[in-house]
Design a protein around this motif. Structure first.
Motif, short mmCIF file in Angstrom:
data_model
loop_
_atom_site.label_atom_id
_atom_site.label_comp_id
_atom_site.label_asym_id
_atom_site.label_seq_id
_atom_site.Cartn_x
_atom_site.Cartn_y
_atom_site.Cartn_z
N LEU A 189 0.75 -1.48 -0.26
CA LEU A 189 0.04 -0.20 0.16
C LEU A 189 0.79 1.31 0.05
N LEU A 190 2.16 1.29 0.63
CA LEU A 190 2.53 2.42 0.97
C LEU A 190 3.39 2.06 -0.56
N LEU A 191 3.75 1.83 -1.09
CA LEU A 191 4.53 1.73 -2.54
C LEU A 191 3.75 2.25 -3.66
N LEU A 192 1.94 1.68 -3.82
CA LEU A 192 1.42 2.11 -4.47
C LEU A 192 0.58 3.73 -4.20
N ARG A 193 1.16 4.14 -3.52
CA ARG A 193 0.98 5.64 -2.65
C ARG A 193 2.44 6.21 -3.61
N ALA A 194 3.58 5.74 -2.93
CA ALA A 194 4.81 6.46 -4.15
C ALA A 194 4.92 6.47 -4.99
N LEU A 195 4.38 5.34 -5.96
CA LEU A 195 4.54 5.45 -7.66
C LEU A 195 3.31 5.79 -7.81
N SER A 196 1.97 5.86 -7.19
CA SER A 196 0.68 6.30 -8.13
C SER A 196 0.16 7.86 -7.69
N LEU A 197 0.67 8.00 -6.65
CA LEU A 197 0.13 9.23 -6.03
C LEU A 197 1.40 10.90 -5.87
N GLY A 198 2.83 9.30 -6.15
CA GLY A 198 4.40 10.90 -5.46
C GLY A 198 4.29 11.01 -4.37
N ASP A 199 3.49 10.22 -3.55
CA ASP A 199 3.81 10.35 -2.09
C ASP A 199 5.17 10.33 -1.27
N ASP A 200 6.02 11.27 -0.74
CA ASP A 200 7.20 11.04 -0.88
C ASP A 200 7.36 10.93 0.41
N GLY A 201 6.36 10.81 1.42
CA GLY A 201 6.10 10.37 3.57
C GLY A 201 5.95 8.68 2.74
N ALA A 202 5.72 8.28 2.25
CA ALA A 202 5.23 6.94 1.93
C ALA A 202 6.26 5.99 1.23
N ARG A 203 6.58 6.81 0.53
CA ARG A 203 8.27 6.02 -0.08
C ARG A 203 9.40 6.00 1.18
N ARG A 204 9.50 7.09 2.13
CA ARG A 204 10.14 6.98 3.24
C ARG A 204 9.94 5.34 4.23
N LEU A 205 8.39 5.59 4.43
CA LEU A 205 7.78 4.72 5.39
C LEU A 205 8.32 3.28 4.88
N PHE A 206 7.84 3.09 3.37
CA PHE A 206 8.64 1.68 3.13
C PHE A 206 10.27 1.53 2.99
N LEU A 207 11.36 1.94 3.04
CA LEU A 207 11.94 2.17 2.99
C LEU A 207 12.70 2.40 4.37
N ALA A 208 11.76 2.27 4.96
CA ALA A 208 12.23 2.01 6.30
C ALA A 208 12.43 1.17 7.21
N GLN A 209 11.35 -0.02 6.22
CA GLN A 209 11.05 -1.53 6.70
C GLN A 209 12.49 -2.07 6.31
N GLY A 210 12.95 -1.69 5.63
CA GLY A 210 14.31 -2.82 5.44
C GLY A 210 14.30 -3.13 4.19
N VAL A 211 14.90 -4.02 3.89
CA VAL A 211 14.94 -5.12 3.39
C VAL A 211 14.08 -6.64 3.56
N SER A 212 13.49 -7.39 3.03
CA SER A 212 12.71 -8.42 3.22
C SER A 212 12.33 -8.98 1.84
N PRO A 213 12.20 -10.32 1.66
CA PRO A 213 10.83 -10.78 0.07
C PRO A 213 9.65 -9.68 0.33
N ALA A 214 9.37 -10.47 1.38
CA ALA A 214 7.65 -9.34 1.57
C ALA A 214 8.17 -7.97 0.98
N GLN A 215 8.71 -7.70 1.07
CA GLN A 215 8.92 -6.08 0.17
C GLN A 215 9.24 -6.31 -1.36
#
Length: 916
Positions: A625-651
């Motif tokens: 959901l954060l990625l959809l906001r970041a990529l489709s709505l240009g939501d930079d806050g959502a992009r930062r929150l996604f990156l803050a979750q770290g690297v995982s298979p789910a990401q």
């Protein structure tokens, strides 16, 4: 390597690199064992094995329990590392000091050091929130004790932090911290009085009265009673004297406070008086708002010997404990009820009108009345459930009978029947079926916890609860069914089919409608979308308001349409109907979010993703959901929150999906690069490099795609070689680059078996003028490599091992077709493949994207002059498996060209991938 264990709030277990260790999270008893050892024996001390056996396997014989413990330890080692355990002889076990970090140990340390604000910040929720372990009463006692201890410690820290803030003059922050302490100490009225007095002493009388208002309302809602006289006396003392200056209550403990308090006190004096006058009625007669999920179980009428008199009040208390927490139901506190009825003074039996008045007094929408007919040999309980909205007629009635020695079992029967009736009343077909297909009330309550977690998108937690339900009743068909659903969403695909099959085998007790939904789910697991749709249409014809059937119909269209060349957007209506019937259904929210992204419907996407994130779903779902906001709505806050979750298979999985739905490759590329830089060498980094190469291909940046593949070849030469062959077959690749790219692919393909078909093609290739310079010839090499690749083992459907190969083969035929007869024959085979894909699923992967097939079909249709059909074919992209990224720009180019030929104005779809 240190493993990190979070126990406060939702349980999380992950490595230093941020990789989630999900395998252990789905094993309740083994997870409980690790938490117990990590919380109590992680400092090098040893725990006797006998103590562990008594705590976790009290009913098992000694040999069986010891064997189970050994298996559990072995499993934990596999997940967390072989060096995590320390042993002493054969009788003691513990954890190596420093092998695992636990948040509650950090919390205790910070509390001991006086870092009280950090203690409060660490407390993200209750210890092992929502966790229940059946059949282990000693562990349950330890768990409840730890929850109480930790909550008390955090509450104490919160009060101390609030005092410190108020003393320093930071009244706003002090009040906020005190409110947090209040939330942690709801039953500690002395702490509430302390906070009110501290606020008043700091000059914030209005704030003190507001705290009282909040506390009084919460006490009324939770228990139906008001604050004690001692608390009311303190509040009455806050009313300012008409002769006293407004600032007289301001203490002079510090110069900072002297500067602040007079102004605040003067400004708040009028507010304090008004608030006090408004609150005075609440002090004596608390008003409780009606809650549709609150139920009051009233005393029963006894007709029997005096020896059974204890059941008049005792049976309602037993039934109260069974109903409380069953799904959304909450019961009125029995102590408050008894006190109220004692004050009533009439002593008369409760008839429905009087019972209705009592229910209204406590804000309960539902109330239960009953009679007990008893003899020395048998008890008969007759119970009715009433809804205030339905007048004096009960909405359900049930009777059970049995010996006094069977009292507990009889109460469970009563609770189960009443729950089934309640679920039927509110249209909960699935829940009603669950209540009627298990004889175990603990199993039903665990099922309800799991079902609520599914609704909220917390699938890992749902799996734990549903496994508890199965442990309580192994023949509980609905638990097996919903466990399959939760496992499907949480990525535990290995158990989905087995659990669905088990549910079908036990489905004879289900009602016919629910059985149809289950069969549709099982058909979808096998890729039989035609049969699944048939079952669901039958169900919906009989029950047009069946939420689960509408949701499953959406799944059928969402997943089944694209492989057959039809758009996933056809699923939108079914998911929207699902949300109208169940506004909290997270699974429908995330599907509709994907569709909104594909349609570039920003308003709908913004509303849906915000709703989904607010439901606090699992990390994997939140990441998408954060990625959809970041990529489709240009939501930079959502992009930062996604990156803050770290690297995982789910990401990584969320990236593949979201990029395809949004089409925004340009914004996705730096996100992938950021994660690839911090990912440790291994599968995750390889997956990100592979995705980076596909994004570059999708943007026609073929040189950059090769650079990603150069890096990938260091870790995964086979994947890099096969991806280069895929790149060589790309329709947008300049022909001049094709020959050199094929040579690089073949040079890096050494992991292929020496006698394979691909090897024979490679060695026979002279790389002179005979090197194929067109994409169809390159595709032949890719086809050979794919069939020889170890990766193909994962691509082949277990029920039709040739399906993926047939699609690749047909793609080549379509690309090579140059005349009408050849194209017509190939398109006839396409129709056969489409029909087959409605009954037999064929997966795709990063090495065999279906977009390549759809482009080939569209090209053939276009050359036949069938522009409308060609355009419709390309509407089958995106698809829910997220591996068409490399072809997104090419798909948009072909769509744009076809719109021109069809004489249409440009669609609202945007080509976001054209810029580097």
């Amino acid at each position: 390597m240190t493993t990190h264990l979070r126990t406060l709030g939702q349980i999380q277990l992950y490595t230093e690199e941020g990789e989630e260790l999900r395998g252990l999270l789905t094993q309740p008893k083994r997870l409980a064992l690790l938490v117990y050892l990590a919380s109590s024996w992680s400092d090098g001390r040893m725990c006797r094995r006998d103590a562990l056996l008594e705590m976790f396997w009290p009913e098992a014989d000694s040999e069986r329990a010891r064997n189970t413990l050994r298996q559990a330890v072995h499993f934990i080692k596999q997940v967390c590392g072989a060096d995590i355990f320390a042993t002493r002889g054969g009788d003691e076990v513990g954890l190596v000091s420093g092998a695992i970090s636990v948040d509650i140990l950090a919390l205790d340390q910070r509390a001991a050091e006086g870092r009280h604000d950090e203690v409060v910040a660490l407390y993200r929720g209750e210890f092992m929130e929502g966790f229940v372990l059946r059949g282990a009463p000693a562990f349950d006692r330890w768990l409840q004790g730890e929850r109480t201890r930790i909550r008390k410690r955090v509450g104490e820290s919160a009060w101390l932090a609030a005092d410190a803030l108020l003393t320093s003059g930071d009244v706003d922050a002090g009040r906020q911290m005190g409110e947090r302490a209040l939330a942690l100490s709801l039953d500690d009225e002395s702490a509430v009085r302390r906070f009110i007095s501290t606020l008043a002493a700091s000059g914030d009388r209005a704030g003190a009265l507001a705290v009282y208002q909040t506390f009084a309302a919460r006490m009324a809602k939770a228990y139906g009673v008001g604050p004690s006289p001692e608390t009311r006396a303190i509040v009455e003392g806050l009313a300012p004297s008409e002769h006293a200056p407004a600032s007289s209550a301001a203490p002079a403990a510090s110069s900072n406070r002297r500067r602040w308090i007079p102004a605040a006190a003067i400004a708040g004096a009028a507010l304090a008086t008004a608030a006090f006058l408004w609150l005075r009625p609440l002090m004596t007669t608390p008003r409780v708002d009606t809650d549709p999920n609150r139920v009051v179980v009233l005393p029963f009428v006894l007709r029997g010997p005096e020896s059974l008199r204890y059941l008049e009040d005792g049976l309602p208390i037993l039934l109260d404990t069974r109903l409380d927490g069953a799904g959304a139901l909450r019961t009125v506190d029995s102590r408050a009820l008894i006190v109220h009825l004692g004050q009533d003074g009439t002593g008369a039996p409760l008839d429905p009108p009087r019972a209705r008045a009592v229910a209204e007094r406590f804000g309960a929408q539902l109330y239960v009345l009953g009679t007990i007919v008893g003899t020395p040999d048998q008890l008969r309980f007759s119970v009715s459930l009433y809804d205030r909205a339905h007048g004096s007629e009960p909405i359900a009635h049930t009777e059970v009978a049995g010996a006094e020695t069977e009292l507990v079992h009889l109460v469970d029967q009563l609770a189960t029947e009443l729950l089934a009736a309640r679920f039927h009343e509110v249209g909960g077909t699935i829940a009603e079926t669950a209540a009627r297909t298990t004889a175990s009330l603990p199993a039903l309550k665990a099922w309800l916890v799991g079902e609520a977690a599914i609704t909220a998108g917390r699938y890992d937690a749902a799996m734990v609860a549903l496994q508890d339900a199965i442990e309580a009743d192994s023949n509980f068909a609905m638990a097996h069914f919903r466990l399959a659903v939760a496992a499907d969403w949480s990525g535990h695909s290995s158990i989905v089919t087995a659990e669905a099959d088990r549910a079908v085998a036990l489905a004879e007790r289900m009602n016919p409608s629910t059985r149809l939904v289950l069969l549709a789910f099982q058909d979808m697991r096998y890729g039989n979308y035609v049969s699944a749709a048939r079952s669901l249409r039958k169900m919906l014809a009989e029950h047009p308001s069946a939420t689960e059937a509408w949701y499953e119909m959406g799944e059928v269209l969402f997943h089944g349409n694209p492989p057959q060349g039809r758009p996933l957007v056809d699923a939108r209506d079914a998911f929207e109907r699902t949300l109208r019937l169940d506004p909290r259904n997270f699974s429908a929210v995330i599907h509709l979010s994907r569709i909104a992204a594909a349609l570039h419907d920003s308003a709908t996407l913004g509303r849906l993703t915000r709703s989904g994130i607010d439901s606090n779903p699992d990390v994997a779902q939140r990441g998408e959901l954060l990625l959809l906001r970041a990529l489709s709505l240009g939501d930079d806050g959502a992009r930062r929150l996604f990156l803050a979750q770290g690297v995982s298979p789910a990401q990584v999985d969320a990236l593949w999906r979201s990029i395809e739905y949004s089409g925004n490759l340009a914004a996705a590329a730096p996100i992938v690069d950021s994660l690839a830089r911090v990912a440790r060498p291994g599968d995750l980094r390889s997956g990100l490099l592979l995705l980076g190469s596909h994004i570059a291909m999708g943007q026609d940046r073929f040189t950059d795609a090769n650079r990603y593949l150069d890096s990938l070849a260091v870790q995964a030469p086979q994947s890099a070689a096969v991806t280069r062959l895929l790149l060589a077959a790309h329709p947008a690749l300049p022909s001049a680059d094709r020959s050199s790219l094929l040579q690089r692919a073949i040079a890096g393909a050494s992991p292929l078996p020496a006698g394979s078909q691909a090897r024979r093609v490679y060695t026979a290739q002279s790389f002179s003028d005979s090197v194929p310079t067109h994409s169809a010839g390159a595709l032949r090499l890719a086809y050979a490599a794919l069939h020889d690749s170890v990766k193909m083992r994962a691509l082949r459907n277990p029920h039709d091992s040739s399906s993926t190969g047939r699609i690749i083969d047909l793609t080549e035929q379509l690309m090579l077709a140059t005349d009408h007869a050849t194209r017509a024959a190939a398109l006839q085979r396409v129709a056969q493949i489409d029909s087959a894909l409605g009954e037999k699923f064929a997966g795709q992967s990063a090495f065999a994207p279906r977009a390549r097939f759809q482009l080939a079909v569209a090209r053939a249709l276009e050359e036949e002059g069938r522009f409308e059909n060609a355009y419709a074919r390309l509407q089958a992209i995106p698809e829910d498996f997220g591996f068409n990224v490399a072809y997104m720009t090419e798909v948009e180019r072909r769509r744009a060209a076809l719109r021109v030929k069809l004489g249409r104005r440009p669609a609202s779809e945007r080509v976001k991938s054209s810029s580097p």
